[in-house]
Design a protein around this motif. Structure first.
Motif, mmCIF file in Angstrom:
data_model
loop_
_atom_site.group_PDB
_atom_site.id
_atom_site.type_symbol
_atom_site.label_atom_id
_atom_site.label_comp_id
_atom_site.label_asym_id
_atom_site.label_seq_id
_atom_site.Cartn_x
_atom_site.Cartn_y
_atom_site.Cartn_z
ATOM 1 N N ASP A 1 6.454 -9.835 -0.766
ATOM 2 C CA ASP A 1 6.740 -8.764 0.191
ATOM 3 C C ASP A 1 5.618 -7.731 0.243
ATOM 4 O O ASP A 1 5.391 -7.107 1.275
ATOM 5 C CB ASP A 1 8.066 -8.083 -0.116
ATOM 6 N N LYS A 2 4.891 -7.540 -0.847
ATOM 7 C CA LYS A 2 3.773 -6.593 -0.849
ATOM 8 C C LYS A 2 2.675 -7.008 0.124
ATOM 9 O O LYS A 2 1.920 -6.180 0.605
ATOM 10 C CB LYS A 2 3.183 -6.457 -2.253
ATOM 11 N N LYS A 3 2.601 -8.303 0.443
ATOM 12 C CA LYS A 3 1.575 -8.821 1.355
ATOM 13 C C LYS A 3 1.967 -8.693 2.824
ATOM 14 O O LYS A 3 1.140 -8.885 3.714
ATOM 15 C CB LYS A 3 1.299 -10.295 1.046
ATOM 16 N N LEU A 4 3.227 -8.368 3.088
ATOM 17 C CA LEU A 4 3.701 -8.261 4.473
ATOM 18 C C LEU A 4 3.043 -7.094 5.200
ATOM 19 O O LEU A 4 2.597 -6.130 4.575
ATOM 20 C CB LEU A 4 5.220 -8.101 4.498
ATOM 21 N N VAL A 5 3.025 -7.184 6.518
ATOM 22 C CA VAL A 5 2.413 -6.147 7.346
ATOM 23 C C VAL A 5 3.364 -4.962 7.466
ATOM 24 O O VAL A 5 4.499 -5.101 7.907
ATOM 25 C CB VAL A 5 2.063 -6.702 8.745
ATOM 26 N N GLU B 1 0.815 -1.218 0.000
ATOM 27 C CA GLU B 1 0.000 0.000 0.000
ATOM 28 C C GLU B 1 0.848 1.266 0.000
ATOM 29 O O GLU B 1 0.343 2.343 -0.304
ATOM 30 C CB GLU B 1 -0.908 0.015 1.227
ATOM 31 N N ALA B 2 2.112 1.143 0.358
ATOM 32 C CA ALA B 2 2.989 2.316 0.421
ATOM 33 C C ALA B 2 3.421 2.717 -0.985
ATOM 34 O O ALA B 2 3.654 1.857 -1.843
ATOM 35 C CB ALA B 2 4.216 2.005 1.263
ATOM 36 N N PRO B 3 3.541 4.016 -1.223
ATOM 37 C CA PRO B 3 4.043 4.444 -2.533
ATOM 38 C C PRO B 3 5.471 3.939 -2.741
ATOM 39 O O PRO B 3 6.260 3.911 -1.810
ATOM 40 C CB PRO B 3 4.027 5.971 -2.453
ATOM 41 N N GLN B 4 5.758 3.516 -3.941
ATOM 42 C CA GLN B 4 7.099 3.019 -4.249
ATOM 43 C C GLN B 4 8.022 4.174 -4.636
ATOM 44 O O GLN B 4 7.650 5.038 -5.432
ATOM 45 C CB GLN B 4 7.034 2.020 -5.403
ATOM 46 N N ASP B 5 9.211 4.151 -4.081
ATOM 47 C CA ASP B 5 10.248 5.114 -4.439
ATOM 48 C C ASP B 5 10.932 4.571 -5.688
ATOM 49 O O ASP B 5 11.488 3.466 -5.663
ATOM 50 C CB ASP B 5 11.230 5.235 -3.279
ATOM 51 N N PRO B 6 10.919 5.321 -6.797
ATOM 52 C CA PRO B 6 11.511 4.814 -8.037
ATOM 53 C C PRO B 6 13.008 4.512 -7.921
ATOM 54 O O PRO B 6 13.549 3.735 -8.707
ATOM 55 C CB PRO B 6 11.256 5.906 -9.062
ATOM 56 N N SER B 7 13.669 5.106 -6.945
ATOM 57 C CA SER B 7 15.105 4.857 -6.797
ATOM 58 C C SER B 7 15.398 3.580 -6.004
ATOM 59 O O SER B 7 16.543 3.180 -5.880
ATOM 60 C CB SER B 7 15.785 6.049 -6.115
#
Length: 76
Positions: free
Chosen positions: A52-56, A38-44
């Protein structure tokens, strides 16, 4: 009013631990369970894997006397 919180980190098992704590103390998670995806991804930064996207990312469970248990997964 002051309050005390305990922040716990688990190696990819936070959801299981907090489901157990909820079964012991009762109550509801404040704001639900927030996921890493849910967190915005940093392009860098490297992209998160689907796993990992499913982790808390963050969870809060109020327990006795206004104390709050908070937690997050600690991916490798």
């Amino acid at each position: 009013m002051s309050s005390v919180s305990t922040y716990l980190n688990f190696p990819n098992s936070t959801e299981k631990a907090f489901e157990f704590y909820r079964s012991v103390f009762g109550g509801k998670f404040i704001g639900g369970i927030r996921r890493m995806g849910e967190a915005p991804q940093d392009p860098s930064m490297p992209a998160l894997s689907e796993e990992d996207k499913k982790l808390v990312m963050h969870v809060v469970l109020p327990i006795l006397g206004g104390h709050k248990l908070m937690g997050t997964d600690a991916p490798a």
